[in-house]
Write an enzyme that holds these catalytic residues in place. Structure first.
Site, PDB file in Angstrom:
ATOM      1  N   LYS A   2      -0.910  -0.805  -4.528  1.00  0.00           N
ATOM      2  CA  LYS A   2      -2.159  -0.106  -4.183  1.00  0.00           C
ATOM      3  C   LYS A   2      -1.817   1.343  -3.886  1.00  0.00           C
ATOM      4  O   LYS A   2      -0.932   1.620  -3.072  1.00  0.00           O
ATOM      5  CB  LYS A   2      -2.791  -0.765  -2.961  1.00  0.00           C
ATOM      6  CG  LYS A   2      -3.945   0.012  -2.352  1.00  0.00           C
ATOM      7  CD  LYS A   2      -4.683  -0.857  -1.349  1.00  0.00           C
ATOM      8  CE  LYS A   2      -4.683  -0.237   0.035  1.00  0.00           C
ATOM      9  NZ  LYS A   2      -5.428  -1.072   1.006  1.00  0.00           N
ATOM     10  N   LEU A   3      -2.528   2.248  -4.544  1.00  0.00           N
ATOM     11  CA  LEU A   3      -2.305   3.673  -4.301  1.00  0.00           C
ATOM     12  C   LEU A   3      -3.423   4.215  -3.424  1.00  0.00           C
ATOM     13  O   LEU A   3      -4.608   4.027  -3.726  1.00  0.00           O
ATOM     14  CB  LEU A   3      -2.296   4.461  -5.617  1.00  0.00           C
ATOM     15  CG  LEU A   3      -1.305   4.013  -6.694  1.00  0.00           C
ATOM     16  CD1 LEU A   3      -1.421   4.945  -7.907  1.00  0.00           C
ATOM     17  CD2 LEU A   3       0.126   4.007  -6.162  1.00  0.00           C
ATOM     18  N   LYS A   4      -3.060   4.893  -2.351  1.00  0.00           N
ATOM     19  CA  LYS A   4      -4.060   5.620  -1.569  1.00  0.00           C
ATOM     20  C   LYS A   4      -4.453   6.856  -2.386  1.00  0.00           C
ATOM     21  O   LYS A   4      -3.586   7.541  -2.955  1.00  0.00           O
ATOM     22  CB  LYS A   4      -3.467   6.060  -0.228  1.00  0.00           C
ATOM     23  CG  LYS A   4      -3.179   4.902   0.718  1.00  0.00           C
ATOM     24  CD  LYS A   4      -4.460   4.291   1.288  1.00  0.00           C
ATOM     25  CE  LYS A   4      -4.167   3.321   2.407  1.00  0.00           C
ATOM     26  NZ  LYS A   4      -5.385   2.708   2.963  1.00  0.00           N
ATOM     27  N   ASP A  35      -7.246   2.896  -3.166  1.00  0.00           N
ATOM     28  CA  ASP A  35      -8.005   2.873  -1.910  1.00  0.00           C
ATOM     29  C   ASP A  35      -8.311   4.305  -1.501  1.00  0.00           C
ATOM     30  O   ASP A  35      -7.402   5.100  -1.267  1.00  0.00           O
ATOM     31  CB  ASP A  35      -7.176   2.173  -0.826  1.00  0.00           C
ATOM     32  CG  ASP A  35      -7.942   2.029   0.497  1.00  0.00           C
ATOM     33  OD1 ASP A  35      -9.125   2.415   0.552  1.00  0.00           O
ATOM     34  OD2 ASP A  35      -7.330   1.517   1.460  1.00  0.00           O
ATOM     35  N   GLU A  43     -11.169   0.634  -3.731  1.00  0.00           N
ATOM     36  CA  GLU A  43     -11.513   0.208  -2.371  1.00  0.00           C
ATOM     37  C   GLU A  43     -12.168   1.353  -1.609  1.00  0.00           C
ATOM     38  O   GLU A  43     -11.651   2.471  -1.602  1.00  0.00           O
ATOM     39  CB  GLU A  43     -10.212  -0.235  -1.687  1.00  0.00           C
ATOM     40  CG  GLU A  43     -10.361  -0.738  -0.268  1.00  0.00           C
ATOM     41  CD  GLU A  43      -9.008  -1.205   0.293  1.00  0.00           C
ATOM     42  OE1 GLU A  43      -8.050  -1.387  -0.490  1.00  0.00           O
ATOM     43  OE2 GLU A  43      -8.910  -1.361   1.518  1.00  0.00           O
ATOM     44  N   SER A  64       0.851  -1.181   0.000  1.00  0.00           N
ATOM     45  CA  SER A  64       0.000   0.000   0.000  1.00  0.00           C
ATOM     46  C   SER A  64       0.891   1.238   0.000  1.00  0.00           C
ATOM     47  O   SER A  64       1.756   1.371   0.867  1.00  0.00           O
ATOM     48  CB  SER A  64      -0.881  -0.037   1.256  1.00  0.00           C
ATOM     49  OG  SER A  64      -1.704   1.094   1.311  1.00  0.00           O
ATOM     50  N   ASN A 109     -10.365   5.135   1.189  1.00  0.00           N
ATOM     51  CA  ASN A 109     -10.699   5.271   2.616  1.00  0.00           C
ATOM     52  C   ASN A 109     -11.881   6.222   2.828  1.00  0.00           C
ATOM     53  O   ASN A 109     -11.832   7.132   3.654  1.00  0.00           O
ATOM     54  CB  ASN A 109      -9.485   5.731   3.428  1.00  0.00           C
ATOM     55  CG  ASN A 109      -8.426   4.651   3.556  1.00  0.00           C
ATOM     56  OD1 ASN A 109      -7.380   4.734   2.907  1.00  0.00           O
ATOM     57  ND2 ASN A 109      -8.680   3.626   4.333  1.00  0.00           N
ATOM     58  N   GLY A 141      -4.268  -4.824   5.635  1.00  0.00           N
ATOM     59  CA  GLY A 141      -3.348  -4.686   6.755  1.00  0.00           C
ATOM     60  C   GLY A 141      -3.608  -3.391   7.502  1.00  0.00           C
ATOM     61  O   GLY A 141      -4.259  -2.479   6.977  1.00  0.00           O
ATOM     62  N   ASP A 193     -13.976  -2.203   2.428  1.00  0.00           N
ATOM     63  CA  ASP A 193     -13.078  -2.432   3.556  1.00  0.00           C
ATOM     64  C   ASP A 193     -13.814  -1.981   4.819  1.00  0.00           C
ATOM     65  O   ASP A 193     -14.476  -2.779   5.498  1.00  0.00           O
ATOM     66  CB  ASP A 193     -11.781  -1.633   3.310  1.00  0.00           C
ATOM     67  CG  ASP A 193     -10.817  -1.624   4.485  1.00  0.00           C
ATOM     68  OD1 ASP A 193     -11.148  -2.159   5.551  1.00  0.00           O
ATOM     69  OD2 ASP A 193      -9.703  -1.065   4.356  1.00  0.00           O
ATOM     70  N   LYS A 228      -9.983  -7.724   6.912  1.00  0.00           N
ATOM     71  CA  LYS A 228      -8.983  -7.405   7.933  1.00  0.00           C
ATOM     72  C   LYS A 228      -9.490  -8.006   9.244  1.00  0.00           C
ATOM     73  O   LYS A 228     -10.450  -7.504   9.823  1.00  0.00           O
ATOM     74  CB  LYS A 228      -8.848  -5.890   8.104  1.00  0.00           C
ATOM     75  CG  LYS A 228      -8.153  -5.178   6.963  1.00  0.00           C
ATOM     76  CD  LYS A 228      -8.123  -3.684   7.233  1.00  0.00           C
ATOM     77  CE  LYS A 228      -7.447  -2.937   6.104  1.00  0.00           C
ATOM     78  NZ  LYS A 228      -7.710  -1.477   6.189  1.00  0.00           N
TER      79      LYS A 228
HETATM   80 MG   LIG Z   1      -8.568   0.139   2.918  1.00  0.00          MG
END
Ligand SMILES: [Mg+2]
Length: 366
Positions: free
Chosen positions: A159-161, A187, A212, A133, A189, A289, A237, A261
């Protein structure tokens, strides 16, 4: 075999580099470890709650308080993890706290029985492919350098935030620089709303594995609407805190992939239930994670070896986050991590390292 007591231990773990997501920047982790003690074996559980209630409503001081005040008085003294969830059921929510306690009990139980987490959970592989990530950066060149470094280390998926203002351009830059074969996902968030659907559809041409948690944690219905407007598969998630949530999300069409998770959903037994449910419904899962130390990482790697985990997880090597791990470090080999085969978690805290990072301990006799 009876549980005689529980230690709550706080450790301070500096991160090798700041980790920025759409909800904040972390530079170190303040982690709560739970150690369950019996006359024959002891077990460890790592609580994934962060310092503040930003990822979800739980936070580490609150988790410690809930464990000491409400969970431990209800904890069955017999060493059987299957009983823990039922005994703690009357306490609403607080799944990160519950997961830490149940995992410590399960670890002690499996160490006493000489069985590994992987064997107990039903692992189908001896090693798992690993993704990484990558946090939000100050600039695209800085991001490209970071991604290049991770690819050099062997990570098989990036994975790119993302967040509003840091989405289409960084994704485009990574796709153009590293090519169409790179397994790439993003992702958010929970940083977007349904009115951003047309903007998020601009990610479709980049053939991402998934997006995500684009919308808020409790927006299952809106995620279902968004999923019909994107070609990129929607993965959930934060929205999924139990097998019941997963069943609802699948029924509504809110997602076609779930990030499991264990620390978020109450533990490894619930994680296996979600895995089984998703597998029966053709929904892919992967293991996320929460910047775990080697203790939490060991159990996650075991979980990620189950047959329904068909996408690479965020089960990175120790040095992605920590210069010195509290266990022997997990090291990538050919883009994979070995599933620990020893009893329980299959890893031990290194006493000198653990002492060095410990900021507080509390012993509770049961
Ligand atoms: Mg996530």
């Amino acid at each position: 075999m009876k549980i005689t007591g529980v230690e709550l231990r706080r450790i301070a773990m500096p991160l090798v580099a700041p980790f920025r997501t759409s909800f904040g920047t972390e530079t170190s982790r303040d982690i709560l470890l739970v150690r369950v003690v019996t006359p024959d074996a002891e077990g460890w559980g790592e609580c994934v709650a962060m310092s503040g209630p930003l990822y979800s409503s739980e936070y580490v001081d609150g988790a410690a308080e809930v464990i000491r005040r409400f969970l431990l008085p209800r904890l069955p003294r017999t060493l059987d993890a299957q009983d823990v969830g039922r005994a703690l059921e009357p306490i609403k929510g607080h799944r990160m706290a519950k997961a830490a306690v149940e995992t410590a009990v399960l670890d002690a139980q499996l160490r006493a029985a000489g069985q590994s987490f992987g064997r107990f959970l039903g692992a189908a592989r001896t090693r798992v492919p690993c993704g990484v990530s990558v946090g939000i950066m100050d600039s695209v060149p800085q991001l490209l350098d970071a991604v290049a470094g991770f690819i050099d280390e062997g990570y098989v998926r990036i994975k790119l935030k993302i967040e509003p203002g840091w989405d289409v351009e960084p994704v485009r830059a990574v796709r153009e620089r590293f090519g169409d074969d790179l397994l790439l996902q993003v992702d958010a968030n929970a940083a977007y709303s349904l009115t951003d659907a047309r903007h998020l559809a601009r990610l479709d041409p980049f053939d991402l594995l998934l997006i995500e948690q684009p919308l808020a944690n409790d927006d299952l219905v809106q995620h279902a609407k968004l999923a019909t407007q994107l070609r990129t598969p929607v993965c959930l998630d934060e929205s999924i805190e139990s097998a019941e949530h997963a069943a609802a999300a699948i029924a509504l069409g809110s997602c076609s992939i779930i990030n499991i998770k264990p620390g978020r959903i109450g533990g490894y037994l619930e994680a296996r239930r979600i895995h089984d449910l998703c597998r029966a419904n053709g929904v892919a899962v992967w293991c996320g994670g929460m910047l775990e130390t080697g203790l939490g990482r060991a159990a996650n790697v075991a979980l990620a070896a189950l047959p329904g985990f068909t996408l690479p997880g965020d089960t990175s090597g120790s040095r992605r986050y920590y210069a010195t791990d509290v266990t022997e470090p997990f090291e990538l080999a050919d883009g994979h991590l070995e599933v620990p085969a020893g009893p329980g978690l299959g890893v031990e805290p290194i006493p000198a390292v653990l002492d060095e990072v410990t900021t507080a301990t509390e012993w509770i006799t049961l």
